[in-house]
Design a protein around this motif. Structure first.
Motif, PDB file in Angstrom:
ATOM      1  N   THR A  28       1.158  -1.367  -0.323  1.00 61.81           N
ATOM      2  CA  THR A  28      -0.130   0.371   0.332  1.00 61.81           C
ATOM      3  C   THR A  28       0.861   1.560  -0.327  1.00 61.81           C
ATOM      4  OG1 THR A  28       0.064   0.246   2.347  1.00 61.81           O
ATOM      5  CG2 THR A  28      -1.648  -1.253   1.074  1.00 61.81           C
ATOM      6  N   ASP A  29       2.213   1.060   0.362  1.00 58.22           N
ATOM      7  CA  ASP A  29       3.081   2.355   1.007  1.00 58.22           C
ATOM      8  C   ASP A  29       2.783   3.103  -0.560  1.00 58.22           C
ATOM      9  OD1 ASP A  29       3.208   2.602   3.001  1.00 58.22           O
ATOM     10  OD2 ASP A  29       4.940   1.080   3.020  1.00 58.22           O
TER      11      ASP A  29
ATOM     12  N   LEU B 172      -1.614   7.731   6.062  1.00 56.18           N
ATOM     13  CA  LEU B 172      -2.428   6.762   6.181  1.00 56.18           C
ATOM     14  C   LEU B 172      -3.057   7.052   7.592  1.00 56.18           C
ATOM     15  CD1 LEU B 172      -1.613   3.175   6.052  1.00 56.18           C
ATOM     16  CD2 LEU B 172      -3.225   3.812   8.234  1.00 56.18           C
ATOM     17  N   THR B 173      -4.290   7.224   7.874  1.00 56.90           N
ATOM     18  CA  THR B 173      -4.742   7.582   9.962  1.00 56.90           C
ATOM     19  C   THR B 173      -5.642   6.597  10.020  1.00 56.90           C
ATOM     20  OG1 THR B 173      -4.979   9.699   8.754  1.00 56.90           O
ATOM     21  CG2 THR B 173      -6.190   8.833  10.995  1.00 56.90           C
ATOM     22  N   SER B 174      -4.870   6.446  11.365  1.00 58.90           N
ATOM     23  CA  SER B 174      -5.659   5.268  12.121  1.00 58.90           C
ATOM     24  C   SER B 174      -5.808   5.399  13.338  1.00 58.90           C
ATOM     25  CB  SER B 174      -5.145   3.833  11.191  1.00 58.90           C
ATOM     26  OG  SER B 174      -5.366   2.958  12.344  1.00 58.90           O
ATOM     27  N   HIS B 175      -6.534   4.686  14.180  1.00 57.37           N
ATOM     28  CA  HIS B 175      -5.877   4.878  15.528  1.00 57.37           C
ATOM     29  C   HIS B 175      -5.614   3.126  16.076  1.00 57.37           C
ATOM     30  CE1 HIS B 175      -9.659   7.195  15.678  1.00 57.37           C
ATOM     31  NE2 HIS B 175     -10.236   6.816  16.048  1.00 57.37           N
TER      32      HIS B 175
ATOM     33  N   LEU C 253       1.062  -1.032   7.969  1.00 52.30           N
ATOM     34  CA  LEU C 253       0.992  -1.075   6.849  1.00 52.30           C
ATOM     35  C   LEU C 253       2.584   0.227   6.585  1.00 52.30           C
ATOM     36  CD1 LEU C 253      -2.492  -1.194   6.559  1.00 52.30           C
ATOM     37  CD2 LEU C 253      -1.309  -2.525   5.661  1.00 52.30           C
ATOM     38  N   GLY C 254       2.431   1.566   7.557  1.00 53.68           N
ATOM     39  CA  GLY C 254       2.851   2.660   7.121  1.00 53.68           C
ATOM     40  C   GLY C 254       4.346   2.569   7.505  1.00 53.68           C
ATOM     41  N   ARG C 255       4.298   2.384   8.742  1.00 49.41           N
ATOM     42  CA  ARG C 255       5.899   2.898   9.949  1.00 49.41           C
ATOM     43  C   ARG C 255       6.540   0.923   9.380  1.00 49.41           C
ATOM     44  NH1 ARG C 255      10.353   2.790  10.791  1.00 49.41           N
ATOM     45  NH2 ARG C 255      11.165   3.846  12.164  1.00 49.41           N
ATOM     46  N   PHE C 256       6.747  -0.165   9.081  1.00 48.27           N
ATOM     47  CA  PHE C 256       6.750  -0.730   9.026  1.00 48.27           C
ATOM     48  C   PHE C 256       6.758  -1.775   7.385  1.00 48.27           C
ATOM     49  CE2 PHE C 256       6.245  -2.339  13.340  1.00 48.27           C
ATOM     50  CZ  PHE C 256       7.524  -1.758  13.960  1.00 48.27           C
ATOM     51  N   ARG C 257       6.016  -0.561   6.690  1.00 48.34           N
ATOM     52  CA  ARG C 257       5.712  -0.969   5.232  1.00 48.34           C
ATOM     53  C   ARG C 257       5.470  -2.542   4.678  1.00 48.34           C
ATOM     54  NH1 ARG C 257       7.409   3.479   2.557  1.00 48.34           N
ATOM     55  NH2 ARG C 257       7.920   2.138   0.589  1.00 48.34           N
TER      56      ARG C 257
END
Length: 519
Positions: A96-97, A103-106, A113-117
């Motif tokens: 998804t990167d 990418l906004t989430s709780h 998905l975003g920080r660890f790709r």
């Protein structure tokens, strides 16, 4: 945009490649894509299944477009090669990167998905392991099942251990020490929401960003609307004051949000703060630079559990009006319930089901995306009515002795129930068409962006260049390929033209994925 092509000199100085018009490329990079994920404990597995369907549709269009709009490529990283070790199990286009700017989430999913790709398939596997490690081990007597016992249902220490283990295994291979939240500029960024409070003060939204939030535009910060439902009584101190309000709406002014430089928080702290659901886990105390000790709780309680409006406001506040292009919001198939039990412990037991209104946020986004309003493409994927997921946020069945007696793998029933509920919803022809439409919009924009190779290389695979030619004063900074090439030409005349490509390659720094562990 894919139809307006011409022969141009590309950013590396080579003539002949057919690329989109420069104005289209610039616009594609200026406008942001947003992926917004609802919170919901183990129901986040449903969220990942929906995301898996979306990227499967993207893979089909990228590799063998049935409408023949696009030339076939190997993956959504194209024209770049697929990174080594980026994928252990799934096929190549499940990332998804390369598709979203923000990418906004709780929840943990945003970090996976975003920080660890990570890929979606790897995230599904990791999420299932997390469910077993955390929800498979509840305490016997707790605030949730005994009422008078004021302790959380799960040990915070266990959650912290699990999150630290994930961080160690999934962070970039060359990260040393305890990995922190910030990411380089130019890659997919993450905003995790939580609730922050201090002693004797009301809880308020707090954004944990991988990027610098201090560079606001000159526009007045956009307020965030919070839609309240359900809880109208009760005075228990464990419930945030915002959760005890009656139905209605209120606003958090934009200038009250924590716009500031990127916080140097450990990744495990962010994950822990974003999962501190009331009565399930103890709140987390963190020392924030310039703010002192603060207490953090799950951002899905007492505030808007669907963070799409927060993401939209964040993009407007940081980039200006008209910069949101595509917004994709994915729910957890949670059935909305009206009202709550009227005694204090009943309120705590019903918090997970009643405290937020995800559909209200959806309706606001529908109004905002209209051409006469903010004019962006908006896709919402969430099961409702008969397809809603009827499980608590911490269900994990079977577990413990029951799993051993029945000779079943722990959590098998819960995971299968989620998969069955998802399949019954996803088979609907309109749902399938919505996934196809969303996938095509994302691929269309990705193809335009990818024509600017230098920027695409940084964004899609986190490749940057750092000068190590002594005694260069720019050796501390990592930049994109085009910027580094100009640096060589302007500051290192001893590098001959026929040597530039080799020197650039020698100074490349890629994001390095950790190899999969042997089972």
């Amino acid at each position: 945009m894919t139809d307006t092509r011409r022969d141009v000199e590309n950013e590396d100085g080579n003539v002949g490649a057919r690329t989109p018009e420069d104005s289209d490329v610039d616009k594609a990079w200026e406008q942001q894509n947003l992926l917004s994920l609802d919170g919901g404990g183990i129901r986040g597995y449903w969220t990942l299944l929906a995301l898996e369907t979306l990227v499967d549709n993207i893979a089909l269009i990228e590799m063998d477009d049935p409408q023949q709009e696009f030339v076939a490529v190997d993956s959504s990283f194209a024209p770049l090669d697929y990174p080594d070790n980026a994928l252990a199990l799934a096929r190549k286009s499940r990332n998804t990167d390369s598709l979203f700017h923000s990418l906004t989430s709780h929840r943990l999913i945003a970090l996976l998905l975003g920080r660890f790709r990570m890929t979606v398939q790897d995230s599904l596997d990791e999420y299932r392991s997390l469910g077993d490690a955390v929800f498979g081990h509840p305490r016997m007597l707790t605030q949730r099942n005994a009422g008078v016992i004021k302790r959380s249902k799960y040990k915070a220490a266990r959650l912290e251990k699990v999150v630290k283990d994930v961080t160690e295994r999934r962070s970039e291979f060359q990260e040393h020490g305890t990995p922190q939240l910030p990411l380089k500029e130019g890659v997919c960024q993450v905003c995790v929401t939580s609730l922050k409070t201090k002693a004797r003060t009301a809880a308020h939204p707090y954004f944990m960003r991988t990027y610098d939030g201090s560079k606001r535009t000159r526009y007045q910060p956009e307020a965030i609307t919070h839609i309240k439902t359900g809880l109208t009584s009760g005075t228990n101190d464990s419930v945030p004051s915002t959760a005890r309000r009656g139905p209605g709406m209120r606003h958090t002014p934009g200038d009250k949000l924590n716009f500031g430089e990127v916080q140097q928080l450990h990744i495990w702290q962010v994950a822990r703060a974003a999962t501190a659901a009331i009565s399930y886990f103890e709140p987390l105390k963190i020392q924030i630079a310039g703010e002192g000790e603060s207490i953090f709780e799950d951002g899905g309680f007492g505030q808007l559990n669907n963070p799409s409006m927060r993401g939209k406001a964040e993009i407007k506040n940081l980039h200006g009006p008209g910069r949101l292009d595509i917004a994709v919001s994915i729910g957890t198939a949670r059935r909305e319930e009206a009202g709550g039990k009227r005694h204090s412990w009943g309120i705590i037991r019903s918090l997970a089901a009643t405290v937020t209104d995800v559909d209200g946020a959806h309706q606001v986004m529908l109004d905002c995306c209209k051409p006469e309003e903010e004019n962006f493409d908006y896709f919402r994927f969430n099961a409702e009515a008969e397809h809603a997921l009827e499980i608590p946020l911490d269900e994990w069945e079977p577990k413990g002795i029951k799993a051993k007696i029945t000779n079943q793998q722990a959590g098998t029933k819960t995971i299968q129930n989620i998969r069955n509920a998802y399949a019954s919803w996803a088979i609907d022809p309109q749902v399938q068409q919505d996934f196809r439409d969303c996938a095509r919009a994302l691929v269309r924009k990705r193809r335009v962006r990818a024509s600017k190779v230098s920027r695409w290389e940084a964004f899609a695979i986190a490749t940057f260049y750092q000068c190590r030619i002594a005694p260069c004063s720019h050796s501390h900074g990592a930049v994109r390929r085009d910027t580094f090439k100009r640096h060589l030409e302007e500051n290192h005349p001893d590098v001959l033209p026929d040597q530039i490509d080799r020197v650039i390659s020698d100074h490349k720094k890629n994001w390095i994925y950790r190899p999969a562990r042997e089972s």
